[in-house]
Design a protein around this motif. Structure first.
Motif, short mmCIF file in Angstrom:
data_model
loop_
_atom_site.label_atom_id
_atom_site.label_comp_id
_atom_site.label_asym_id
_atom_site.label_seq_id
_atom_site.Cartn_x
_atom_site.Cartn_y
_atom_site.Cartn_z
N ASP A 47 -1.50 -0.43 4.31
CA ASP A 47 -1.13 -0.52 2.90
C ASP A 47 -0.23 -1.73 2.67
OD1 ASP A 47 -2.52 1.77 2.27
OD2 ASP A 47 -0.75 3.08 2.27
N MET A 48 0.78 -1.87 3.51
CA MET A 48 1.74 -2.96 3.39
C MET A 48 1.08 -4.33 3.54
SD MET A 48 3.56 -5.16 5.63
CE MET A 48 3.66 -4.35 7.21
N LEU A 49 0.02 -4.38 4.35
CA LEU A 49 -0.68 -5.64 4.60
C LEU A 49 -1.78 -5.95 3.59
CD1 LEU A 49 -0.98 -5.32 8.49
CD2 LEU A 49 0.48 -6.91 7.22
N GLY A 50 -2.02 -5.05 2.66
CA GLY A 50 -2.99 -5.32 1.62
C GLY A 50 -4.44 -5.18 2.07
N LEU A 51 -4.70 -4.24 2.96
CA LEU A 51 -6.08 -4.03 3.41
C LEU A 51 -6.87 -3.15 2.46
CD1 LEU A 51 -5.67 -3.77 7.27
CD2 LEU A 51 -7.18 -5.33 6.05
N PHE A 52 -6.19 -2.53 1.52
CA PHE A 52 -6.88 -1.66 0.55
C PHE A 52 -6.61 -2.16 -0.87
CE2 PHE A 52 -6.13 1.07 4.26
CZ PHE A 52 -7.43 1.52 4.50
N GLU A 53 -7.63 -1.97 -1.72
CA GLU A 53 -7.50 -2.44 -3.10
C GLU A 53 -6.47 -1.62 -3.88
OE1 GLU A 53 -10.33 -1.95 -1.53
OE2 GLU A 53 -10.98 -4.05 -1.35
N ARG A 54 -6.36 -0.32 -3.57
CA ARG A 54 -5.41 0.54 -4.26
C ARG A 54 -4.45 1.14 -3.25
NH1 ARG A 54 -8.15 4.81 -8.15
NH2 ARG A 54 -5.94 5.06 -8.66
N VAL A 55 -3.18 1.14 -3.59
CA VAL A 55 -2.16 1.73 -2.72
C VAL A 55 -1.24 2.60 -3.57
CG1 VAL A 55 -2.19 -0.17 -1.05
CG2 VAL A 55 -0.63 -0.27 -3.02
N PRO A 56 -0.53 3.52 -2.95
CA PRO A 56 0.41 4.35 -3.72
C PRO A 56 1.48 3.50 -4.40
CG PRO A 56 0.04 5.28 -1.54
CD PRO A 56 -0.61 3.94 -1.54
#
Length: 293
Positions: free
Chosen positions: A241-250
């Motif tokens: 999440d912190m590295l931006g591997l997903f388009e949506r994060v909490p």
């Protein structure tokens, strides 16, 4: 710290070989909090593979092999289907890939709730087969007896209160917890019970900030916030999440890099080279040796 590289001739890969140093221990982490205050906040990130552990280890005090690997690695809808074998396999990989941080492994749903004895059997297997420093389990007052049972038998336990993902079916979703007085009181009581039972640290997830601040001030052990407060004794995030591997994060995630974009761009350049027959080139192919004179 200095790092050299050792070539694995069987795979042609170079693996970081750090200068020898002492790995942090659970007592080291516990002792960060003195008289209710932690001068140097505790840094924790998730890691699921040996390579991610190698990259994150030097910057972290704790590496958490979270059951969030169910969603992050396996594409499962929640952490509930994660098995003990999955956690052990990834936990062992992270221990092999690290040398500095204390590695903590999540106990998956269904492996510890039935009884303290069942929890001990699962936790002992995790400790033996991974070499980790401790385990993490979810739940508050209901799990206090189990936490005490484990710690008395040599298994360090990190607790987890507030939004507990394994209980998503009971909670009805991943919404922030503690918005009602009754719920806030329960979360506070859960944290105090875990602290009294001997937990060496407590993750506080997805709660309204005043609750996290109050818990941090009331318990003797360090608190690790995620969607809680900067005033906790430390912080944890899912590394992907912190590295931006997903388009949506909490909401509570700060994205420090857009690795997904980097990977996509690299894959596009690779695909273009393959289709243009410019890869592999002379540097990536093996040519016949010139005959000996």
């Amino acid at each position: 710290m200095s790092t050299t590289f050792q070539l694995d001739t069987s795979t042609s890969r170079a693996h970081p070989t750090p200068a020898p140093m002492k790995r942090l221990t659970v007592p080291d982490v516990r002792q960060r909090k003195v008289d209710g205050a932690t001068a140097e906040p505790i840094v924790m990130l998730t890691a699921y593979t040996a390579r991610s552990a190698q990259l994150l280890d030097a910057h972290c005090d704790l590496l958490l092999v979270g059951d969030s690997l169910g969603q992050v690695i396996y594409g499962l809808p929640s952490s509930v289907p994660v098995t003990l074998d999955m956690m052990i396999a990834h936990g062992a990989a992270v221990v092999r890939g690290s040398y500095h941080a204390a590695v903590i492994v999540d106990m998956p749903f269904g492996t510890y709730e039935a009884s303290p004895e069942a929890a001990f059997a699962s936790a002992a297997r995790i400790m033996k087969e991974t070499g980790c420093a401790g385990i993490k389990l979810e739940g508050g007052e209901a799990m206090a007896e189990t936490v005490a049972f484990l710690t008395r038998r040599g298994i360090p336990v990190m607790g987890h209160v507030g939004l507990t993902p394994q209980a998503v079916n009971v909670l009805g979703g991943y919404n922030a917890r503690g918005r009602t007085e009754a719920e806030a009181d329960k979360i506070m009581a859960d944290a105090r019970a875990l602290d009294a039972a001997g937990a060496f640290a407590i993750v506080i997830e997805g709660v309204v900030e005043p609750i996290a601040v109050a818990i941090t001030g009331q318990v003797a052990c360090p608190t690790i916030g995620i969607g809680a407060s900067a005033r906790c004794d430390g912080q944890v995030l899912v590394a992907e999440d912190m590295l931006g591997l997903f388009e949506r994060v909490p909401r509570f995630v700060k994205v420090y890099e857009n690795i997904a974009e980097t990977i996509g761009a690299a894959a596009a350049r690779y695909a273009a080279d393959v289709r243009a027959r410019t890869f592999p080139g002379p540097e990536q192919t093996y040519q016949p040796r010139a005959p000996k004179p």
